[in-house]
Design an enzyme around this catalytic site. Structure first.
Site, PDB file in Angstrom:
ATOM      1  N   HIS A  21       0.840  -1.196   0.000  1.00  8.72           N
ATOM      2  CA  HIS A  21       0.000   0.000   0.000  1.00  8.72           C
ATOM      3  C   HIS A  21       0.877   1.248   0.000  1.00  8.72           C
ATOM      4  O   HIS A  21       1.795   1.364   0.808  1.00  8.72           O
ATOM      5  CB  HIS A  21      -0.902  -0.006   1.242  1.00  8.72           C
ATOM      6  CG  HIS A  21      -1.848   1.133   1.299  1.00  8.72           C
ATOM      7  ND1 HIS A  21      -1.584   2.287   2.012  1.00  8.72           N
ATOM      8  CD2 HIS A  21      -3.059   1.314   0.733  1.00  8.72           C
ATOM      9  CE1 HIS A  21      -2.598   3.119   1.894  1.00  8.72           C
ATOM     10  NE2 HIS A  21      -3.514   2.556   1.128  1.00  8.72           N
ATOM     11  N   SER A  60      -4.544  -3.247  -6.477  1.00  2.47           N
ATOM     12  CA  SER A  60      -4.657  -3.568  -5.052  1.00  2.47           C
ATOM     13  C   SER A  60      -5.453  -4.859  -4.905  1.00  2.47           C
ATOM     14  O   SER A  60      -5.988  -5.384  -5.892  1.00  2.47           O
ATOM     15  CB  SER A  60      -5.338  -2.428  -4.280  1.00  2.47           C
ATOM     16  OG  SER A  60      -6.616  -2.127  -4.822  1.00  2.47           O
ATOM     17  N   MET A  91      -8.840   9.281  -7.731  1.00  2.66           N
ATOM     18  CA  MET A  91     -10.110   8.593  -7.546  1.00  2.66           C
ATOM     19  C   MET A  91      -9.943   7.086  -7.578  1.00  2.66           C
ATOM     20  O   MET A  91      -9.062   6.558  -8.259  1.00  2.66           O
ATOM     21  CB  MET A  91     -11.099   8.992  -8.644  1.00  2.66           C
ATOM     22  CG  MET A  91     -10.579   8.756 -10.052  1.00  2.66           C
ATOM     23  SD  MET A  91     -11.823   8.941 -11.340  1.00  2.66           S
ATOM     24  CE  MET A  91     -12.546   7.289 -11.341  1.00  2.66           C
TER      25      MET A  91
END
Length: 345
Positions: free
Chosen positions: A115, A139, A173
């Site tokens: 991350h 992810s 976004m």
């Protein structure tokens, strides 16, 4: 609780140093997290620190590791080599600044990462150096494909930034209706969520953040398609893990995440003088601001402007943190003899 941004960043830096990060690396990592908090993206801020600590304790992230960078022409390949996602991304940004200086354009891919906070953090960093930048990442699966009921792709963020005469134009976004981190914030605060964010185990939209089984793609097939493109660029092309091969940050402590990132940058001055570009950007921004506001809206803003306003307000007035987040950070600080600011004795 409301806390001063600089005080929070200093505390996070000290905590990260206790985990083994070098002072400069700890400061960079802490700065990236608190930057998210100042911009109102609390889902990607200091709330992530407990999860980071768990992955370090499980020896899935190494605070002493150094990314390995290979440059071939205008392309840089970064092996995160077990370090934090933020530090691997910083290496990619640094490589892009060098390659675009000589080639005008540059691409960087990262594999073996984790991350890395907000994608926009790196896009804005490149914009601050006169680049137009695109940054994406894959992810762990959290989003259903259009027409499906189980997660396939991650929230796969998309970010871009461009310099102006003032604050950069920037968009950051998720390709899902909501970021999973916002669901975590709702869980921490006990607040309900919109039923457009995700579905429960039966595939039914839910307002209960604790019942979320998977998120929905933004715009249905459009968000799914964009998320799929990001999976190709950040996962397939970089050599990182893909879809279900990615380790879950919060649930899978058996293997590294092996997240992938993709960045692309253009050195504006190779096309036109930077001041000419920024003035042309000012014309575009003025045109947006001059657009008549629709009913229910007081003004028309440009991408990144709401976050910049939030950043200024929070730098002035402080960063609000949910009670559960404060409790978690307080306990984490005590574990490492780094008392959280304002913590009760």
């Amino acid at each position: 609780m409301v806390i001063d941004a600089s005080e929070l960043e200093q505390w996070a830096t000290r905590l990260l140093e206790q985990w083994g990060y070098a002072p400069a690396d700890a400061a960079y990592l802490a700065g990236s997290l608190v930057d998210a908090n100042t911009r109102g993206v609390d889902s990607h801020g200091v709330v992530r620190l407990p999860a980071y600590e768990r992955r370090i304790t499980a020896k899935l992230v190494d605070p002493t590791a150094t990314p390995e960078v290979t440059v071939n022409g205008a392309i840089a390949v970064v092996n995160a080599n077990g370090t934090a996602g933020q530090l691997a991304a910083r290496a990619a940004v640094d490589a892009l600044l060098e390659t675009t200086e000589t080639s005008g354009v540059g691409t960087a891919v990262v594999h073996g990462s984790a991350h890395f906070g907000t994608a926009g953090y790196y896009a804005r960093s490149l914009a601050a150096h006169g680049r137009i930048a695109l940054v994406v990442s894959n992810s762990e699966p959290a989003v259903v494909p259009f027409g499906g009921r189980d997660a396939l792709l991650g929230t796969n963020p998309f970010a871009f930034a461009a310099p102006t005469t003032g604050d950069p134009i920037s968009l950051d976004m998720a390709t899902s209706t909501s970021a999973m981190g916002k669901v975590l914030i709702a869980q921490a605060s006990g607040a309900p969520i919109p039923d457009t964010w995700g579905v429960d185990s039966t595939g039914t939209p839910t307002t209960d953040p604790n019942a979320i089984h998977a998120l929905l793609p933004a715009g249905g097939p459009k968000g799914y398609g964009l998320g799929f493109l990001i999976e190709i660029l950040a996962g397939v092309l970089s050599g990182a893990a893909i879809a279900h091969g990615i380790g879950n940050m919060y649930q899978d402590f058996s293997k590294p995440q092996d997240v992938g990132h993709f960045m692309f940058a253009i050195d504006i001055k190779r096309i036109m003088p930077l001041d000419v570009f920024t003035e042309r950007m000012r014309e575009l921004i003025d045109a947006a601001h001059g657009t008549a506001a629709a009913e229910g809206h007081s003004e028309v803003l440009v991408p990144g402007e709401p976050e910049e306003r939030t950043r200024r307000a929070r730098l002035s007035d402080g960063i609000p943190l949910a009670d559960e987040t404060v409790t978690e950070l307080t306990e984490l600080g005590r574990t490492y003899n780094t008392e959280f600011p304002g913590a009760a004795a």
